[in-house]
Design a protein around this motif. Structure first.
Motif, PDB file in Angstrom:
ATOM      1  N   HIS A  56       0.830  -1.202   0.000  1.00  0.00           N
ATOM      2  CA  HIS A  56       0.000   0.000   0.000  1.00  0.00           C
ATOM      3  C   HIS A  56       0.871   1.261   0.000  1.00  0.00           C
ATOM      4  O   HIS A  56       0.596   2.221  -0.732  1.00  0.00           O
ATOM      5  CB  HIS A  56      -0.926  -0.011   1.220  1.00  0.00           C
ATOM      6  CG  HIS A  56      -1.900   1.113   1.217  1.00  0.00           C
ATOM      7  ND1 HIS A  56      -1.676   2.290   1.884  1.00  0.00           N
ATOM      8  CD2 HIS A  56      -3.094   1.247   0.593  1.00  0.00           C
ATOM      9  CE1 HIS A  56      -2.682   3.103   1.676  1.00  0.00           C
ATOM     10  NE2 HIS A  56      -3.566   2.493   0.908  1.00  0.00           N
ATOM     11  N   SER A 104       0.905   4.359  -2.644  1.00  0.00           N
ATOM     12  CA  SER A 104       0.453   5.678  -2.196  1.00  0.00           C
ATOM     13  C   SER A 104       1.591   6.673  -1.986  1.00  0.00           C
ATOM     14  O   SER A 104       1.458   7.842  -2.332  1.00  0.00           O
ATOM     15  CB  SER A 104      -0.372   5.549  -0.916  1.00  0.00           C
ATOM     16  OG  SER A 104       0.402   5.002   0.126  1.00  0.00           O
ATOM     17  N   SER A 110       2.597   2.537  -9.710  1.00  0.00           N
ATOM     18  CA  SER A 110       1.370   1.781  -9.938  1.00  0.00           C
ATOM     19  C   SER A 110       1.651   0.317  -9.635  1.00  0.00           C
ATOM     20  O   SER A 110       2.652  -0.228 -10.081  1.00  0.00           O
ATOM     21  CB  SER A 110       0.905   1.925 -11.387  1.00  0.00           C
ATOM     22  OG  SER A 110       0.591   3.274 -11.656  1.00  0.00           O
ATOM     23  N   GLU A 113      -9.368  -6.340  -1.129  1.00  0.00           N
ATOM     24  CA  GLU A 113     -10.242  -5.279  -0.638  1.00  0.00           C
ATOM     25  C   GLU A 113      -9.497  -4.312   0.272  1.00  0.00           C
ATOM     26  O   GLU A 113      -9.823  -3.143   0.338  1.00  0.00           O
ATOM     27  CB  GLU A 113     -11.440  -5.875   0.103  1.00  0.00           C
ATOM     28  CG  GLU A 113     -12.434  -6.542  -0.814  1.00  0.00           C
ATOM     29  CD  GLU A 113     -13.645  -7.082  -0.074  1.00  0.00           C
ATOM     30  OE1 GLU A 113     -13.896  -6.662   1.070  1.00  0.00           O
ATOM     31  OE2 GLU A 113     -14.344  -7.916  -0.655  1.00  0.00           O
ATOM     32  N   CYS A 145      -6.350  -2.405  -2.474  1.00  0.00           N
ATOM     33  CA  CYS A 145      -6.536  -1.956  -3.858  1.00  0.00           C
ATOM     34  C   CYS A 145      -7.569  -0.842  -3.971  1.00  0.00           C
ATOM     35  O   CYS A 145      -8.479  -0.736  -3.163  1.00  0.00           O
ATOM     36  CB  CYS A 145      -6.959  -3.132  -4.730  1.00  0.00           C
ATOM     37  SG  CYS A 145      -5.670  -4.387  -4.861  1.00  0.00           S
ATOM     38  N   THR A 146      -7.418  -0.034  -4.992  1.00  0.00           N
ATOM     39  CA  THR A 146      -8.395   1.010  -5.281  1.00  0.00           C
ATOM     40  C   THR A 146      -9.256   0.636  -6.478  1.00  0.00           C
ATOM     41  O   THR A 146     -10.366   1.130  -6.613  1.00  0.00           O
ATOM     42  CB  THR A 146      -7.702   2.355  -5.560  1.00  0.00           C
ATOM     43  OG1 THR A 146      -6.769   2.185  -6.625  1.00  0.00           O
ATOM     44  CG2 THR A 146      -6.998   2.868  -4.322  1.00  0.00           C
ATOM     45  N   SER A 147      -8.740  -0.216  -7.346  1.00  0.00           N
ATOM     46  CA  SER A 147      -9.481  -0.694  -8.515  1.00  0.00           C
ATOM     47  C   SER A 147      -9.316  -2.201  -8.600  1.00  0.00           C
ATOM     48  O   SER A 147      -8.356  -2.756  -8.078  1.00  0.00           O
ATOM     49  CB  SER A 147      -8.952  -0.062  -9.804  1.00  0.00           C
ATOM     50  OG  SER A 147      -9.117   1.322  -9.772  1.00  0.00           O
ATOM     51  N   SER A 189     -13.865   0.504  -9.916  1.00  0.00           N
ATOM     52  CA  SER A 189     -13.196   0.908  -8.673  1.00  0.00           C
ATOM     53  C   SER A 189     -13.692  -0.007  -7.562  1.00  0.00           C
ATOM     54  O   SER A 189     -14.817  -0.515  -7.604  1.00  0.00           O
ATOM     55  CB  SER A 189     -13.513   2.364  -8.343  1.00  0.00           C
ATOM     56  OG  SER A 189     -14.858   2.485  -7.941  1.00  0.00           O
ATOM     57  N   SER A 205     -14.468   0.783  -4.576  1.00  0.00           N
ATOM     58  CA  SER A 205     -15.599   1.390  -3.856  1.00  0.00           C
ATOM     59  C   SER A 205     -16.917   1.125  -4.576  1.00  0.00           C
ATOM     60  O   SER A 205     -17.944   0.914  -3.930  1.00  0.00           O
ATOM     61  CB  SER A 205     -15.373   2.879  -3.655  1.00  0.00           C
ATOM     62  OG  SER A 205     -15.243   3.530  -4.896  1.00  0.00           O
TER      63      SER A 205
END
Length: 191
Positions: free
Chosen positions: A60, A64, A69, A81, A84-86, A100, A102
């Motif tokens: 992570h 970040s 990437s 979960e 990841c963001t996508s 995404s 979310s």
């Protein structure tokens, strides 16, 4: 070595490293050339729970803080979960969904109600009030209707009337695993 937490161990022979340390060495090897994209296949394989957490935190941070990437391939959906963001979900070479994270884990139209005891009495009371209730152990799943506030009020009143202790009342979220649960059995076993 510093980024992956092995700076103090830099003079030790790799043969004496633990599995987690060896995984971090592999990650350091991938990072040494300052890539724009990092591909990781099962990065937590063979790690104990503490090692898994440390590796996921590190991955992570790479995405970040370092601006790299990161593409992670894993069958451990909880880990996906968490970091990841996508997500691109593939089953047996077939694209299931790409979005995404979310969007994939948004709230659904069900509430989870968990009580200490007498879940059967609560389920009966909520059913008598006209709610769609399903039982699963101590937890009940109640479908929200057109008037969400009314459903919450009915649950609150039923719990109070029955003098029950409410442990949890929360809106259920979709999980990434739901993508695979809904597949026909033949397709899942083929993978």
């Amino acid at each position: 070595m510093r980024h992956v937490g092995l700076y103090e161990e830099r003079y030790r022979r790799i043969g004496g490293y633990s599995t987690g340390m060896k995984q971090r060495v592999k990650l350091a090897q991938a990072l040494v050339h300052d890539p724009e994209l990092l591909l990781l296949d099962e990065p937590t394989n063979g790690l104990d729970p503490a090692g898994r957490r440390a590796m996921l935190d590190l991955i992570h941070r790479i995405g970040s803080e370092f601006g790299i990437s990161v593409v992670v391939c894993s069958h451990l959906l909880g880990e996906i979960e968490r970091i990841c963001t996508s997500l691109v979900a593939i089953d047996a070479g077939r694209l299931l969904r790409s979005a995404s994270l979310s969007a994939m884990t948004e709230h659904n139209d069900q509430l989870v109600v968990e009580v200490d005891e007498d879940a059967d009495r609560l389920a009966a009371a909520l059913g008598a009030a006209g709610l769609d209730v399903r039982r699963g152990g101590r937890a009940l799943t109640v479908r929200l209707g057109d008037d969400d506030g009314l459903v919450y009020d009915l649950i609150r009143d039923a719990v109070a009337d029955l003098d029950l202790r409410l442990h949890r009342l929360e809106r259920q979220r979709h999980q990434v695993a739901d993508l695979f649960r809904d597949l026909p059995t033949a397709e899942v076993t083929r993978a």
